[in-house]
Design a protein around this motif. Sequence first.
Motif, PDB file in Angstrom:
ATOM      1  N   MET A 151      -4.952   5.462  -8.126  1.00  0.00           N
ATOM      2  CA  MET A 151      -4.532   4.403  -7.209  1.00  0.00           C
ATOM      3  C   MET A 151      -4.772   4.866  -5.774  1.00  0.00           C
ATOM      4  SD  MET A 151      -0.706   2.777  -6.724  1.00  0.00           S
ATOM      5  CE  MET A 151      -0.822   1.637  -8.107  1.00  0.00           C
TER       6      MET A 151
ATOM      7  N   SER B 242       0.810  -1.220   0.000  1.00  0.00           N
ATOM      8  CA  SER B 242       0.000   0.000   0.000  1.00  0.00           C
ATOM      9  C   SER B 242       0.842   1.268   0.000  1.00  0.00           C
ATOM     10  CB  SER B 242      -0.913   0.016   1.230  1.00  0.00           C
ATOM     11  OG  SER B 242      -0.164   0.255   2.410  1.00  0.00           O
TER      12      SER B 242
ATOM     13  N   GLY C 207     -13.401   1.629  -2.272  1.00  0.00           N
ATOM     14  CA  GLY C 207     -11.962   1.588  -2.030  1.00  0.00           C
ATOM     15  C   GLY C 207     -11.323   2.953  -1.932  1.00  0.00           C
TER      16      GLY C 207
ATOM     17  N   ASP D 204      -1.089   6.638  -2.902  1.00  0.00           N
ATOM     18  CA  ASP D 204      -2.294   7.291  -3.399  1.00  0.00           C
ATOM     19  C   ASP D 204      -1.858   8.208  -4.540  1.00  0.00           C
ATOM     20  OD1 ASP D 204      -3.429   6.054  -1.223  1.00  0.00           O
ATOM     21  OD2 ASP D 204      -4.104   7.894  -0.243  1.00  0.00           O
TER      22      ASP D 204
ATOM     23  N   GLY E  49      -2.227   1.614  -2.994  1.00  0.00           N
ATOM     24  CA  GLY E  49      -1.549   0.644  -3.842  1.00  0.00           C
ATOM     25  C   GLY E  49      -2.443  -0.146  -4.770  1.00  0.00           C
ATOM     26  N   CYS E  50      -3.749   0.145  -4.774  1.00  0.00           N
ATOM     27  CA  CYS E  50      -4.693  -0.572  -5.649  1.00  0.00           C
ATOM     28  C   CYS E  50      -5.303   0.386  -6.653  1.00  0.00           C
ATOM     29  CB  CYS E  50      -5.813  -1.210  -4.821  1.00  0.00           C
ATOM     30  SG  CYS E  50      -5.260  -2.463  -3.657  1.00  0.00           S
ATOM     31  N   TRP E  51      -5.359  -0.048  -7.919  1.00  0.00           N
ATOM     32  CA  TRP E  51      -6.011   0.772  -8.937  1.00  0.00           C
ATOM     33  C   TRP E  51      -7.511   0.820  -8.663  1.00  0.00           C
ATOM     34  CZ3 TRP E  51      -2.784   3.673 -11.320  1.00  0.00           C
ATOM     35  CH2 TRP E  51      -1.541   3.215 -11.755  1.00  0.00           C
ATOM     36  N   ARG E  52      -8.063   2.007  -8.610  1.00  0.00           N
ATOM     37  CA  ARG E  52      -9.501   2.188  -8.407  1.00  0.00           C
ATOM     38  C   ARG E  52     -10.181   2.828  -9.613  1.00  0.00           C
ATOM     39  NH1 ARG E  52     -10.588  -1.504  -4.730  1.00  0.00           N
ATOM     40  NH2 ARG E  52      -9.315  -1.260  -2.843  1.00  0.00           N
TER      41      ARG E  52
END
Length: 449
Positions: free
Chosen positions: A414, A28, A146, A381, A417-420
């Motif tokens: 992001m 993250s 998210g 982010d 750490g996750c693509w949103r």
Amino acid sequence: MTARRLWIRNPLAILAAGAGGGVVVEGSRIAERVPSGGRPSLPVDETFDASRHVVIPGLINTHHHFFQTLTRAHPAAINKPLFPWLKALYPVWDKLNADAFRLACRLAYTELLLSGCTTAGDHHYLYPKGLETAVDIQVEEARALGIRAVVTRGSMSVSERDGGLPPDALVQDDDTILADSERVLSLFHDPAPGAMVQVGLAPCSPFNVTKRLMRESAALAERHDCRLHTHLCETLDEEAFCLTTFGQRPVDYLEEVGWMSPRVWLAHGIHFDDAEVARLGRAGVGVCHCPTSNMTLASGHCRTCELEAAGSPVGLGVDGSASNDSSNLMEAVRHALMLNRLTYGAEAVTHLDALRWATEGSARCLGRTDIGRIAEGCEADLALFTLDELRFSGSHDPLAALVLCGAHRADRVMVAGCWRVLDGQPLGVDTGRLREEHTRLAHRLFGTS
């Protein structure tokens, strides 16, 4: 299990020193900034070619009212300053129910995310009968999307009957408010670094809450280590109200109720005199600048440069989508630049200042050091914009072009750490269906026909 390492490689431009070759995301967080022409110091599992993208820290919104997306451009309230605008909309808003509020939250979070916002703050102060679990709904919707969220449990406890502005049906008594504040803090507030959900306390404004509620909210915030938020000095009407009702100016009121603290950030903060700016700066009180709504309601302009010089954190917010009619934080960055240049001059405020207010400045308002920057150890982010639209054709400085040419929709976003957002689309959201359902409810509940 070792976290996967992603190299966001060779961006067109990036708002971070020493990161011309991109950044490495591990889990993250940001693990490494890669210099121009360089490579990561350790092997990576995946590479994303960012050569078409301008990369900035995820934007941070520090003031909004999600429910107001349902009354945008409402005929009862357009072309009015704040107090008449509120009086026109209070009787409309008392029809708000849980289903409509849920859709309003989903829509506002999605709009913000699409504009490059990764941390969404909201100030919800409207609790008609049946909407007692508003904070729960906001947390559920944020988790589903998210997006990082700072949800402030707002409140109104003084109605027209007691000399306030809102009607009786929209206020709660102090004890009910404080009990629910304790409940949602215990359930949802995470004060740790990297938190995805935080809760703050936000009595609405001097003209619709009691001094007791302000004082006891401050004590509750100390016990739970959370932030405090309220509207202050937005209009001259508010100043006149405080002088008539309390015999003091709004900043004196703030000090009397124990809110002159670095735990506090204020929405708007327009009508401060020089001595008040200095007092706020010494106390470390933050201010959320809301340029779009301030222009829409003709409220005035925030003294951003003086506040920062005095020591106050300055962040950005879109404000409610009935006084802004949009939930686009990237648009607010441009408006902040233009309005502040009009105030301070063309050389005094740059596009980098406006971007800083929306990232590092907003993070400081929220008391966070883990977001708002592209640096090792910070949360991953990120907002990635392309310059493929006609509005950017002929531009030379990619970071300046984002602001000056009017970027308004991110290509990728992001969070932790996750693509949103991918290819301009929010993951897991049918935006067409959301718009249709939201519009249908808005017209059925709040329509004028």
